[in-house]
Design an enzyme around this catalytic site. Structure first.
Site, PDB file in Angstrom:
ATOM      1  CB  ALA A  69      -0.837  -0.080   1.219  1.00  0.00           C
ATOM      2  N   GLY A 112       0.477  -5.160   0.577  1.00  0.00           N
ATOM      3  CA  GLY A 112      -0.731  -5.219  -0.304  1.00  0.00           C
ATOM      4  C   GLY A 112      -0.072  -5.416  -1.616  1.00  0.00           C
ATOM      5  CD  GLU A 115      -2.469  -7.610   2.152  1.00  0.00           C
ATOM      6  OE1 GLU A 115      -2.439  -6.555   2.049  1.00  0.00           O
ATOM      7  OE2 GLU A 115      -3.013  -8.074   3.362  1.00  0.00           O
ATOM      8  CD  GLU A 135       1.365  -5.854   5.351  1.00  0.00           C
ATOM      9  OE1 GLU A 135       2.039  -6.700   5.701  1.00  0.00           O
ATOM     10  OE2 GLU A 135       0.841  -5.931   4.360  1.00  0.00           O
TER      11      GLU A 135
HETATM   12  N1  CAA Z   1       4.663   3.381  -0.295  1.00  0.00           N
HETATM   13  C1  CAA Z   1       4.931   4.613  -0.831  1.00  0.00           C
HETATM   14  N2  CAA Z   1       6.301   4.775  -1.306  1.00  0.00           N
HETATM   15  C2  CAA Z   1       7.219   3.841  -1.571  1.00  0.00           C
HETATM   16  C3  CAA Z   1       6.709   2.261  -0.750  1.00  0.00           C
HETATM   17  C4  CAA Z   1       5.324   2.123  -0.186  1.00  0.00           C
HETATM   18  N3  CAA Z   1       4.929   1.071   0.004  1.00  0.00           N
HETATM   19  N4  CAA Z   1       7.778   1.338  -1.131  1.00  0.00           N
HETATM   20  C5  CAA Z   1       8.731   2.295  -1.738  1.00  0.00           C
HETATM   21  N5  CAA Z   1       8.214   3.402  -1.949  1.00  0.00           N
HETATM   22  C6  CAA Z   1       9.102   4.634  -2.595  1.00  0.00           C
HETATM   23  C7  CAA Z   1      10.106   4.940  -1.740  1.00  0.00           C
HETATM   24  O1  CAA Z   1       9.694   5.755  -0.639  1.00  0.00           O
HETATM   25  C8  CAA Z   1      11.155   5.540  -2.592  1.00  0.00           C
HETATM   26  O2  CAA Z   1      10.632   6.979  -2.904  1.00  0.00           O
HETATM   27  P1  CAA Z   1      11.807   8.376  -2.900  1.00  0.00           P
HETATM   28  O3  CAA Z   1      12.567   7.846  -3.952  1.00  0.00           O
HETATM   29  O4  CAA Z   1      10.908   9.128  -3.396  1.00  0.00           O
HETATM   30  O5  CAA Z   1      12.383   8.331  -1.708  1.00  0.00           O
HETATM   31  C9  CAA Z   1      11.096   4.678  -3.673  1.00  0.00           C
HETATM   32  O6  CAA Z   1       9.771   4.115  -3.712  1.00  0.00           O
HETATM   33  C10 CAA Z   1      12.043   3.709  -3.898  1.00  0.00           C
HETATM   34  O7  CAA Z   1      12.072   3.022  -2.823  1.00  0.00           O
HETATM   35  P2  CAA Z   1      13.470   2.658  -1.898  1.00  0.00           P
HETATM   36  O8  CAA Z   1      14.339   4.004  -2.085  1.00  0.00           O
HETATM   37  O9  CAA Z   1      12.861   2.441  -0.610  1.00  0.00           O
HETATM   38  O10 CAA Z   1      14.013   1.496  -2.766  1.00  0.00           O
HETATM   39  P3  CAA Z   1      15.052   0.148  -1.992  1.00  0.00           P
HETATM   40  O11 CAA Z   1      15.141  -0.632  -3.355  1.00  0.00           O
HETATM   41  O12 CAA Z   1      15.939   0.911  -1.362  1.00  0.00           O
HETATM   42  O13 CAA Z   1      13.919  -0.637  -1.033  1.00  0.00           O
HETATM   43  C11 CAA Z   1      11.997  -1.538  -0.401  1.00  0.00           C
HETATM   44  C12 CAA Z   1      13.070  -1.430  -1.502  1.00  0.00           C
HETATM   45  C13 CAA Z   1      12.778  -2.493   0.315  1.00  0.00           C
HETATM   46  C14 CAA Z   1      10.696  -2.202  -1.092  1.00  0.00           C
HETATM   47  C15 CAA Z   1      11.434  -0.335   0.300  1.00  0.00           C
HETATM   48  O14 CAA Z   1      11.433   0.482  -0.502  1.00  0.00           O
HETATM   49  C16 CAA Z   1      10.280  -0.571   1.345  1.00  0.00           C
HETATM   50  O15 CAA Z   1      10.662  -1.315   2.295  1.00  0.00           O
HETATM   51  N6  CAA Z   1       9.216  -0.339   1.051  1.00  0.00           N
HETATM   52  C17 CAA Z   1       8.123  -0.445   1.870  1.00  0.00           C
HETATM   53  C18 CAA Z   1       7.581  -1.901   1.745  1.00  0.00           C
HETATM   54  C19 CAA Z   1       6.540  -1.880   2.736  1.00  0.00           C
HETATM   55  O16 CAA Z   1       6.483  -1.740   3.866  1.00  0.00           O
HETATM   56  N7  CAA Z   1       5.188  -2.420   2.315  1.00  0.00           N
HETATM   57  C20 CAA Z   1       3.915  -2.458   3.218  1.00  0.00           C
HETATM   58  C21 CAA Z   1       3.035  -1.185   3.110  1.00  0.00           C
HETATM   59  S1  CAA Z   1       1.818  -1.367   4.187  1.00  0.00           S
HETATM   60  C22 CAA Z   1       0.640  -2.478   3.277  1.00  0.00           C
HETATM   61  O17 CAA Z   1       0.925  -2.823   2.217  1.00  0.00           O
HETATM   62  C23 CAA Z   1      -0.644  -2.328   4.135  1.00  0.00           C
HETATM   63  C24 CAA Z   1      -1.913  -3.118   3.177  1.00  0.00           C
HETATM   64  O18 CAA Z   1      -1.946  -3.214   2.040  1.00  0.00           O
HETATM   65  C25 CAA Z   1      -3.087  -3.403   3.910  1.00  0.00           C
END
Ligand code: CAA
Length: 261
Positions: A69, A112, A115, A135
């Site tokens: 998400a 997500g 999912e 999450e």
């Molecule tokens: N939401 C918003 N932005 C995101 C994102 C997310 N889930 N995942 C990555 N991005 C963005 C980053 O903020 C970054 O943006 P900027 O360049 O503007 O800073 C860009 O995408 C590239 O990401 P990274 O620089 O972090 O890339 P990386 O290769 O170093 O790392 C990653 C990749 C490990 C996937 C890392 O981005 C990460 O941990 N992302 C979040 C993953 C996460 O926690 N997902 C669960 C979200 S909650 C959810 O999903 C709940 C639900 O559905 C009910």
């Protein structure tokens, strides 16, 4: 040819009954905004209504199917915002989609994103794919089916491990655990998914539809109910022209030509 009417998706022309839909928010690793899910729902509406579309293939980029998400958007929603969350209806739209969905996954498939992939009927992945429900690292938990669909796909122990640690698994483990059915070279994932889609698209669409429904029924019901549904669906197909054609083609030693009736 692609349809340019979407901001967050790239929707290709239908090819041999298969529509390819690519998530397209490269700036955020295809994180799922409400807008993206709304667009996906619209694509699903159109795909359900179209006789030309038999199968949908859903994919992302080489780096990410989807990283979850959109956390920035989610951060702005309080409890009441969550209760009124329009995203729920979009998830349900995908759940209700009656035609097969194939997820072609490369790179990150998290939260997500995982999912969403698990909403698909068939999942295949590139060898570089990783699946996770991170999450817990944000102080929350999966909310779009992660605890339930993962449990059904890979069992209790691995689901607990993935959801409670937030640590992802690699494609190979996902295959061993039954989350995905095939691993491909990353650059071949989409073409392999399209090829599987075209095989399915060549079958009788009523049989495909009822077989999908019967299998999904088996995911959330007891065996006796599932078997009863299967028997009814099997019986219903006895009234179709496609069944006559399939049997005639077998006897005449030729390929069947199904018409979806
Ligand atoms: N939401 C918003 N932005 C995101 C994102 C997310 N889930 N995942 C990555 N991005 C963005 C980053 O903020 C970054 O943006 P900027 O360049 O503007 O800073 C860009 O995408 C590239 O990401 P990274 O620089 O972090 O890339 P990386 O290769 O170093 O790392 C990653 C990749 C490990 C996937 C890392 O981005 C990460 O941990 N992302 C979040 C993953 C996460 O926690 N997902 C669960 C979200 S909650 C959810 O999903 C709940 C639900 O559905 C009910």
């Amino acid at each position: 040819m692609t349809n340019k009417n979407y901001k967050t998706l790239v929707v290709s022309d239908v090819d041999e009954g298969v529509q390819l839909v690519r998530l397209n928010r490269p700036e955020a690793l295809n994180a799922l905004t409400t807008g993206l899910l709304a667009e996906l729902s619209k694509v699903m509406d159109a795909a359900e209504a179209s006789d030309d579309i038999r199968v949908v293939v859903l994919t992302g980029s080489a780096k990410a199917f989807a990283a979850g998400a959109d956390i920035n958007e989610m951060a702005e929603r309080d409890l009441v915002g969550m209760l009124n969350d329009p995203r729920q209806q979009y998830w349900q739209r995908i759940t209700r989609f009656p035609k097969p969905i194939i997820a072609a996954v490369n790179g990150y498939c998290l939260g997500g994103g995982c999912e969403l992939a698990m909403h698909a009927d068939i999942l295949i992945a590139g060898s570089d794919a990783q699946f996770g429900q991170p999450e817990i690292n944000l102080g929350i938990m999966p909310g779009a089916g992660g605890t339930q669909r993962l449990l059904k796909a890979v069992g209790k122990s691995l689901t607990m491990q993935m959801v409670l640690t937030g640590q992802p698994i690699q494609a190979r483990q996902a295959k061993e655990a039954g989350l995905i059915s095939e691993i491909t070279q990353p650059e071949l994932t989409v073409s392999r998914a399209l090829a599987i889609g075209k095989v399915i698209a060549s079958k009788g669409s009523l049989a495909v539809r009822l077989a999908k429904e019967a299998i999904l029924k088996g995911m959330d019901t007891d065996l006796a109910t599932g078997l009863r549904f299967e028997r009814y669906a099997f019986t219903v197909l006895a009234g179709t022209q496609d069944r006559e054609e399939g049997i005639a083609a077998f006897k005449e030693k030729r390929r069947p030509h199904f018409i979806g009736r």
